[in-house]
Design a protein around this motif. Structure first.
Motif, mmCIF file in Angstrom:
data_model
loop_
_atom_site.group_PDB
_atom_site.id
_atom_site.type_symbol
_atom_site.label_atom_id
_atom_site.label_comp_id
_atom_site.label_asym_id
_atom_site.label_seq_id
_atom_site.Cartn_x
_atom_site.Cartn_y
_atom_site.Cartn_z
ATOM 1 N N TRP A 164 0.876 -1.175 0.000
ATOM 2 C CA TRP A 164 0.000 0.000 0.000
ATOM 3 C C TRP A 164 0.906 1.217 0.000
ATOM 4 N N GLU A 209 2.205 5.187 -0.581
ATOM 5 C CA GLU A 209 1.723 6.502 -0.139
ATOM 6 C C GLU A 209 2.854 7.528 -0.209
ATOM 7 N N ASN A 254 4.010 7.528 6.336
ATOM 8 C CA ASN A 254 2.947 7.855 5.393
ATOM 9 C C ASN A 254 3.433 9.024 4.538
ATOM 10 N N SER A 264 -11.138 11.515 5.267
ATOM 11 C CA SER A 264 -11.265 10.151 4.742
ATOM 12 C C SER A 264 -12.257 9.312 5.541
ATOM 13 N N ASP A 289 -8.083 11.495 0.160
ATOM 14 C CA ASP A 289 -6.768 11.175 0.717
ATOM 15 C C ASP A 289 -5.797 12.305 0.378
ATOM 16 N N SER A 319 -3.965 6.688 -3.158
ATOM 17 C CA SER A 319 -3.638 7.339 -1.892
ATOM 18 C C SER A 319 -3.105 8.755 -1.999
#
Length: 356
Positions: free
Chosen positions: A73, A75, A128, A248, A287, A325
């Motif tokens: 994932w 970001e 992040n 979000s 996001d 994202s």
């Protein structure tokens, strides 16, 4: 043929087990690193043109190209202009930051990136949002360590910039943006507290009973607003008179616009765009986002990357087909890099990002 397919799967398997930053490129990409895409570039999704003004931002032939994939994932992309230019981006579940350079593909840059402890049950422990301060140093929103930190010159250790507010631990800093005067504005939802297999509804360890938007100025932290349930992406208008913040929350999937006062605090916010009705019909939630030189907002959300005019008109969407994202300007400023689920992508634009 089965043997060849097996080799292909192995090539796309897990990340290398490097543990710290490495900033020097080698002529050859290590065997276990992600390889550059083939000359015939893979593309992702479609382009949806809603308003004629969209044509001023993207050519009719514009496509979203896949640069690297096979992550978990991704970001927080940020473009680094030095050494010919390269992109850094987070892979949150694997607690790592990766580096992509044109012609050389992607390699592990930093691990751990957001959690330096020993717990193994955190779903999203890594960094992040990534950004650069006025001196070009990497600043990370660290989920697992629940702080904002700066990578030291040794490319191994961190200096914690903010980890508490009035003596209470922050939730898990998510995304941030620097004002031209050096002040850092950032969001603090609880996603870094999620436990594997529990989803985004259980956040054990959360000490604050709200999710805030903060400003760090001269080492002092100020709570700007706690009215948003899940503040996430954040960006300034080119004149820095407006601060945009994504929420979000599937029950209130909105982007807010706050007037920035002369003292750096925020005035009363307004809903800039409401995408709640889109939730569930297409993948994704509001996001990360970036702004171009003319004030157009490129915001990841339901469907992919939604493009808004400064007055909140939806001009079009880069439909990725997957949860998307974040994004960042790079290259000469006319290339938009997009982190879409497990892939790093890019698309050429006819505009340029703020600051280029």
């Amino acid at each position: 043929m089965k043997w060849l397919r097996l080799l292909a799967l192995v090539a796309l398997a897990g990340l290398p087990l490097a543990t710290r930053a490495e900033d020097k490129d080698k002529d050859d990409v290590p065997k276990k690193d992600k390889k550059p895409a083939s000359p015939k570039m893979k593309t992702l999704g479609t382009i949806e043109r809603i308003d004629p003004a969209f044509g001023k931002l993207f050519s009719k032939s514009a496509k979203l190209e896949v640069l690297a994939e096979g992550f978990t994932w991704v970001e927080g992309p940020v473009w680094v202009k030095k050494d010919g230019g390269y992109l850094l981006f987070s892979d949150i579940p694997t607690n790592s930051v990766h580096k992509w350079r044109e012609g050389k593909g992607t390699k592990l840059f930093l691990q751990p990136s957001g959690y330096t402890g020993k717990r193994t049950d955190l779903a999203e422990p890594g960094s992040n949002g990534l950004l650069l301060d006025s001196k070009g140093r990497l600043v990370l929103m660290q989920h697992g360590d629940r702080c904002v930190a700066r990578l030291n010159d040794d490319n191994k250790t961190f200096t914690v910039l903010s980890s508490t507010f009035k003596g209470t631990r922050l939730n898990s800093p998510n995304d941030g943006v620097f004002k031209s005067n050096g002040d850092l504005y950032f969001t603090d939802p609880p996603y870094g507290l999620m436990i594997k297999g529990k989803g985004a509804t259980v956040f054990p360890g959360q000490k604050l009973d709200y999710c805030g938007v903060y400003r760090r100025s001269k080492g002092r932290l100020t709570l700007l607003t706690k009215e948003m349930s899940k503040p996430n992406g954040i960006a300034f208008s080119p004149d820095e008179k407006t601060l945009y913040v994504a929420n979000s929350d599937p029950k209130k999937a909105i982007w807010m616009a706050f007037p920035v006062q002369d003292d750096g605090k925020l005035g009363k916010g307004r809903v800039f765009f409401d995408a709640t009705k889109m939730v569930g019909k297409v993948p994704g939630l509001p996001d990360g986002m970036k702004v171009d030189k003319d004030g157009n907002i490129f915001a990841t959300g339901p469907g992919g990357v939604l493009v808004f005019s400064p007055d909140g008109k939806h001009l079009g969407t880069i439909n990725t087909g997957v949860p998307t994202s974040n994004c960042a300007w790079g290259g000469d400023g006319s290339v938009l890099y997009v982190t879409a689920d497990k892939a790093l992508c890019r698309i050429k634009t006819k505009t340029k990002g703020k600051g280029f």
